[in-house]
Scaffold this motif. Structure first.
Motif, short mmCIF file in Angstrom:
data_model
loop_
_atom_site.label_atom_id
_atom_site.label_comp_id
_atom_site.label_asym_id
_atom_site.label_seq_id
_atom_site.Cartn_x
_atom_site.Cartn_y
_atom_site.Cartn_z
N SER A 1 33.86 26.97 91.35
CA SER A 1 35.01 26.16 91.72
C SER A 1 36.02 26.98 92.51
O SER A 1 36.15 28.19 92.29
CB SER A 1 35.67 25.60 90.46
N GLU B 1 28.18 11.10 86.89
CA GLU B 1 28.50 10.65 88.25
C GLU B 1 27.37 10.92 89.23
O GLU B 1 27.49 10.59 90.42
CB GLU B 1 29.79 11.33 88.74
N LEU C 1 36.72 16.41 96.68
CA LEU C 1 37.72 15.33 96.77
C LEU C 1 39.09 15.89 97.16
O LEU C 1 39.92 15.17 97.74
CB LEU C 1 37.83 14.60 95.42
N LYS C 2 39.32 17.17 96.90
CA LYS C 2 40.61 17.80 97.22
C LYS C 2 40.65 18.36 98.63
O LYS C 2 41.71 18.41 99.26
CB LYS C 2 40.88 18.95 96.24
N ASP D 1 30.81 21.57 93.52
CA ASP D 1 31.83 20.96 92.68
C ASP D 1 32.35 19.67 93.33
O ASP D 1 33.08 19.71 94.32
CB ASP D 1 32.98 21.95 92.47
N ARG D 2 31.98 18.53 92.77
CA ARG D 2 32.37 17.24 93.34
C ARG D 2 33.89 17.07 93.36
O ARG D 2 34.45 16.52 94.31
CB ARG D 2 31.72 16.10 92.54
N GLN D 3 34.56 17.56 92.32
CA GLN D 3 36.01 17.43 92.25
C GLN D 3 36.70 18.21 93.38
O GLN D 3 37.68 17.74 93.96
CB GLN D 3 36.52 17.93 90.89
N ASP D 4 36.17 19.40 93.71
CA ASP D 4 36.74 20.18 94.81
C ASP D 4 36.59 19.46 96.14
O ASP D 4 37.48 19.51 97.00
CB ASP D 4 36.06 21.57 94.90
N GLU E 1 30.69 15.30 83.66
CA GLU E 1 30.64 14.99 85.10
C GLU E 1 29.25 14.57 85.54
O GLU E 1 29.08 13.87 86.55
CB GLU E 1 31.10 16.23 85.88
N THR F 1 33.51 21.91 86.74
CA THR F 1 32.95 20.57 86.62
C THR F 1 31.63 20.45 87.38
O THR F 1 30.86 19.52 87.14
CB THR F 1 33.93 19.50 87.14
#
Length: 337
Positions: free
Chosen positions: A116, A284, A142-143, A137-140, A281, A259
């Motif tokens: 991450s 998803e 999105l950022k 990292d899917r969350q990264d 996670e 994540t």
């Protein structure tokens, strides 16, 4: 998966840290796909203690790293690379990346992150030097708008046909590096397995005996731990594959600050193997199936009898292809027109 990229005949400068030999598997696969690959360790330091310092004080090694990369640039300056492919980028400084761009102005720079962003000190400042950035990292993703989402892969050793004999040496197994709260969770799973009369096989790797003694002082769950509980030597991918093949279910414990899905998680796709994981996670992802994957709460572990008893449900063929190392390389080095 974007796909469609052919690296046959392409010249690639590949810079990656040592991570359980996967860097060599990537290099070998790119060469099998027809590329000409020059590989160097992305890190100028390789000792366990230095790597630990790197996480908190990366600038401490800037001078050593600068000399290290000057030597690489001198050796490679006359090569015409199609791609400079970097994994993680925790040691490459902005100054060094600028030198690379001066010497290789027409080369496509690709970065892949298997950690991450928040765990790689200062890496976001280096994004401007790359034409293509991908992360597990899917969350990264999105950022960071310019970052593409691309999970990890399984290597050829982890591609196996679905077993039909239903005879396994172990009910549950774990193979991995001990960090964060992993050992505490493993101890709880061992207790659960004893109560359920299940066999549990674990391979707990520590980078050095120094880390073992450090954990003995700083981690309460290590109070009664013995050196024999750990291996200070890495298991080969084939050894791990053999343990997984003999396991009914595999345990995955992601770092609590991550994540993105671990390599072990993706390898279970290739192995047609059921998974117990702490990473919610995973729900998803396109391969998630509650029959094959059980998500547990790391603070309140519960392994269900019915999950252990049901058989693995095979996935669509395109899923197996998507998460192969070949498809991963195609995606990372997808040509930018």
């Amino acid at each position: 998966m974007e796909g469609g990229c052919s690296i046959k005949g392409k010249k690639i400068l590949f810079l990656a840290p040592s991570f359980f030999g996967y860097e060599n598997k990537i290099k070998d696969k790119m060469e099998q796909m027809g590329a000409v690959v020059d590989f160097y360790d992305e890190r100028s330091v390789t000792k366990a203690f230095d790597r630990a310092l790197l996480k908190v004080l990366p600038s401490m090694f800037n001078k050593k790293t600068s000399r290290y990369y000057d030597d690489i640039l001198e050796a490679c300056k006359n090569n015409k690379y199609s791609y400079i492919f970097v994994i993680k980028c925790d040691m490459l400084t902005e100054e060094i990346l600028e030198k690379f761009h001066v010497i290789f102005p027409k080369t496509i720079f690709c970065l892949y992150l298997y950690d991450s962003v928040k765990n790689i000190k200062g890496v976001s400042k280096k994004f401007k030097y790359f034409d293509r950035i991908l992360s597990f990292d899917r969350q990264d993703t999105l950022k960071y708008p310019d970052m593409k989402f691309r999970p990890l892969f399984y290597i050829d050793e982890f591609k196996k046909e679905l077993r039909t004999d239903n005879k396994y040496k172990y009910d549950i197994s774990f193979c991995g590096t001990i960090h964060s709260d992993r050992f505490e969770i493993i101890k709880e799973v061992i207790d659960i397995c004893k109560k359920m009369k299940l066999s549990f096989r674990n391979f707990c790797y520590l980078q050095s005996k120094f880390i073992y003694y450090f954990y003995k002082i700083t981690k309460h769950e290590f109070k009664y731990a013995k050196k024999r509980d750990f291996s200070f030597f890495k298991a080969s991918s084939q050894e791990i594959s053999d343990v997984v093949d003999e396991s009914r279910v595999v345990l995955d414990i992601q770092h609590p600050k991550q994540t993105g899905l671990t390599m072990r998680t993706i390898e279970m796709i290739g192995m047609n193997k059921k998974l117990v994981t702490t990473n919610a996670e995973i729900k998803e992802y396109d391969f998630y199936n509650s029959n094959n994957i059980l998500v547990i709460d790391r603070k309140n572990i519960n392994i269900l009898d019915e999950f252990l008893l049901t058989k693995y449900v095979p996935l669509d063929a395109n899923i197996y292809e998507k998460y192969s190392i070949t498809a991963w390389i195609d995606d990372v080095l997808y040509a930018i027109e």
